[in-house]
Write a protein that holds these residues in place. Structure first.
Motif, PDB file in Angstrom:
ATOM      1  N   SER A 262     -39.303 -12.226   3.439  1.00  0.00           N
ATOM      2  CA  SER A 262     -40.561 -11.883   3.944  1.00  0.00           C
ATOM      3  C   SER A 262     -41.566 -12.565   3.246  1.00  0.00           C
ATOM      4  O   SER A 262     -41.463 -13.607   3.189  1.00  0.00           O
ATOM      5  CB  SER A 262     -40.929 -10.099   3.439  1.00  0.00           C
ATOM      6  OG  SER A 262     -40.587 -10.105   2.042  1.00  0.00           O
ATOM      7  N   GLN A 263     -42.830 -12.094   2.774  1.00  0.00           N
ATOM      8  CA  GLN A 263     -44.010 -12.728   2.231  1.00  0.00           C
ATOM      9  C   GLN A 263     -43.916 -12.566   0.795  1.00  0.00           C
ATOM     10  O   GLN A 263     -44.106 -11.339   0.269  1.00  0.00           O
ATOM     11  CB  GLN A 263     -45.088 -12.394   2.988  1.00  0.00           C
ATOM     12  CG  GLN A 263     -46.570 -13.038   2.403  1.00  0.00           C
ATOM     13  CD  GLN A 263     -46.362 -14.727   2.997  1.00  0.00           C
ATOM     14  OE1 GLN A 263     -45.901 -14.980   3.838  1.00  0.00           O
ATOM     15  NE2 GLN A 263     -47.093 -15.524   2.216  1.00  0.00           N
ATOM     16  N   PRO A 264     -44.127 -13.397   0.003  1.00  0.00           N
ATOM     17  CA  PRO A 264     -43.961 -13.334  -1.450  1.00  0.00           C
ATOM     18  C   PRO A 264     -45.718 -12.747  -1.768  1.00  0.00           C
ATOM     19  O   PRO A 264     -46.518 -12.776  -1.008  1.00  0.00           O
ATOM     20  CB  PRO A 264     -44.035 -14.735  -2.166  1.00  0.00           C
ATOM     21  CG  PRO A 264     -43.337 -15.519  -1.074  1.00  0.00           C
ATOM     22  CD  PRO A 264     -43.869 -15.021   0.203  1.00  0.00           C
ATOM     23  N   PRO A 265     -45.753 -12.061  -3.096  1.00  0.00           N
ATOM     24  CA  PRO A 265     -46.971 -11.451  -3.328  1.00  0.00           C
ATOM     25  C   PRO A 265     -48.283 -12.688  -3.500  1.00  0.00           C
ATOM     26  O   PRO A 265     -47.483 -13.762  -3.820  1.00  0.00           O
ATOM     27  CB  PRO A 265     -46.741 -10.700  -4.520  1.00  0.00           C
ATOM     28  CG  PRO A 265     -45.494 -11.534  -5.387  1.00  0.00           C
ATOM     29  CD  PRO A 265     -44.666 -11.995  -4.014  1.00  0.00           C
ATOM     30  N   LYS A 266     -49.231 -12.140  -3.474  1.00  0.00           N
ATOM     31  CA  LYS A 266     -50.579 -12.954  -3.662  1.00  0.00           C
ATOM     32  C   LYS A 266     -50.287 -13.475  -5.314  1.00  0.00           C
ATOM     33  O   LYS A 266     -49.973 -12.830  -6.007  1.00  0.00           O
ATOM     34  CB  LYS A 266     -51.771 -12.418  -3.680  1.00  0.00           C
ATOM     35  CG  LYS A 266     -52.900 -13.123  -3.413  1.00  0.00           C
ATOM     36  CD  LYS A 266     -54.099 -12.459  -2.918  1.00  0.00           C
ATOM     37  CE  LYS A 266     -55.281 -13.408  -2.493  1.00  0.00           C
ATOM     38  NZ  LYS A 266     -56.345 -12.503  -2.466  1.00  0.00           N
ATOM     39  N   TYR A 267     -50.558 -14.967  -5.346  1.00  0.00           N
ATOM     40  CA  TYR A 267     -50.499 -15.497  -6.670  1.00  0.00           C
ATOM     41  C   TYR A 267     -49.260 -15.576  -7.316  1.00  0.00           C
ATOM     42  O   TYR A 267     -49.016 -15.794  -8.513  1.00  0.00           O
ATOM     43  CB  TYR A 267     -51.347 -14.916  -7.719  1.00  0.00           C
ATOM     44  CG  TYR A 267     -52.991 -14.527  -7.226  1.00  0.00           C
ATOM     45  CD1 TYR A 267     -53.750 -15.388  -6.627  1.00  0.00           C
ATOM     46  CD2 TYR A 267     -53.320 -13.087  -7.365  1.00  0.00           C
ATOM     47  CE1 TYR A 267     -54.989 -15.171  -6.229  1.00  0.00           C
ATOM     48  CE2 TYR A 267     -54.743 -12.654  -6.972  1.00  0.00           C
ATOM     49  CZ  TYR A 267     -55.441 -13.588  -6.407  1.00  0.00           C
ATOM     50  OH  TYR A 267     -56.705 -13.413  -5.727  1.00  0.00           O
ATOM     51  N   HIS A 268     -48.217 -15.697  -6.322  1.00  0.00           N
ATOM     52  CA  HIS A 268     -46.681 -15.897  -6.744  1.00  0.00           C
ATOM     53  C   HIS A 268     -46.549 -17.191  -7.652  1.00  0.00           C
ATOM     54  O   HIS A 268     -45.814 -17.105  -8.360  1.00  0.00           O
ATOM     55  CB  HIS A 268     -45.867 -15.792  -5.580  1.00  0.00           C
ATOM     56  CG  HIS A 268     -46.186 -16.592  -4.440  1.00  0.00           C
ATOM     57  ND1 HIS A 268     -47.004 -16.452  -3.512  1.00  0.00           N
ATOM     58  CD2 HIS A 268     -45.343 -17.792  -4.065  1.00  0.00           C
ATOM     59  CE1 HIS A 268     -46.832 -17.660  -2.788  1.00  0.00           C
ATOM     60  NE2 HIS A 268     -45.906 -18.383  -3.002  1.00  0.00           N
TER      61      HIS A 268
END
Length: 314
Positions: A262-268
């Protein structure tokens, strides 16, 4: 001179966009710069000790120097990267500087070579234990040849990252990196940079464990068993070092797996590289502790200074 500076400022501003920063960006940037700076200083100290102490001029230490140089290249690219991020965070600007993508490429090269340098150390120890009479493969010339090959492969095999345009500027993280998403290049990079060298190191370790156990069961010369056990201990230390990088840098692995699904979290990337930067500092400390010739050299210098200080009072 003022005109040139003014033009550069206009160019910088025209390519920049104002952004909102999180309160933790700047403190974390400064903390990471301190960790990376200390890692680079310790790396130079480590290399200087090996350079000036003749007892460290061995084939095994040449391989250790190679690992240290790879870590130094990786750390330097991260320090450069974090410095640029701090500048942009302080100015609250979104700006991709010209060498941004090249800097990321060099970081990937340094990281890749670091893992393969530890693989070379494991292979060398395996040869010493299992094939002690194969002197050619233990020679400095052959090991140096392998070092050169791994460096060439690192620069060539990482080049698809930048040639395919996969390395891009990420606004939230203020760095250039390859997006953690499902792509052929990312999967290729995972296999080349991590899976192949790590699995090879673990394979060599378990093969050496099996070899030592078999020798202990057979009627074998004590010297041969002792030598094999010593080399097994050296490979075990290599496993510990790469495990530090993988365990402390575990968030990066998690984000890669998340990116494939899926999509990694923000600021990963900010979070992941924070852990990676700390792991590099721990690795150089561990390298000092595990490299016996360097430890002996340091203790020799400390004892010499103590004796010099005591002599006037005799």
């Amino acid at each position: 001179m003022n005109t040139t500076t003014h033009l550069f400022s206009l160019s910088y501003d025209s390519n920049s966009t104002s952004i909102n920063n999180q309160s933790w960006f700047i403190p974390v940037d400064i903390l990471l710069i301190i960790f990376l700076g200390l890692t680079i200083i310790l790396s130079f100290v480590f290399l200087c000790i090996i350079l000036f102490d003749k007892t460290c001029h061995t084939v095994a230490m040449m391989l250790v120097v190679n690992s240290c140089l790879a870590a130094l290249l990786f750390t330097s690219s991260l320090l450069w990267q974090t410095g640029i991020s701090l500048r942009n965070d302080l100015k609250k600007l979104e700006h991709e500087d010209p060498p941004c993508r090249f800097r990321a490429y060099i970081g990937y090269v340094g990281c890749s070579e670091m893992f393969y340098s530890y693989l070379l150390q494991s292979i060398y120890r395996y040869i010493l234990a299992v094939y002690p009479t194969r002197l050619f493969y233990q020679s400095a010339r052959f090991q140096f040849f392998l070092i050169v090959i791994t460096w060439i492969c690192a620069f060539v095999c990482i080049s698809p990252f930048i040639l395919t345009g996969e390395i891009i500027y990420t606004v939230d993280d203020q760095i250039c990196q390859m997006p953690l998403q499902r792509s052929v290049v990312l999967i290729y990079g995972l296999f080349y940079m991590y899976i192949i060298p790590m699995n090879s190191i673990m394979f060599i370790y378990y093969r050496l464990v099996y070899y030592v156990k078999q020798m202990s069961k057979r009627v074998t010369q004590v010297n041969s068993v002792t030598r094999a056990q010593r080399e097994l201990r050296m490979v075990y230390r290599v496993v510990i070092i790469v495990s530090i990088l993988l365990i402390v840098g575990f968030p990066y692995t998690v984000f890669i797996l998340m990116g494939l699904i899926s999509q990694p979290p923000k600021y990963h990337f900010r979070i992941a590289f924070g852990f990676v930067d700390v792991s590099l500092f721990l690795i150089i400390i561990t390298l000092f502790n595990f490299t016996d010739p360097v430890k002996l050299s340091i203790m020799k210098r400390i004892n010499k200074q103590k004796n010099t200080a005591v002599e006037p009072f005799k």
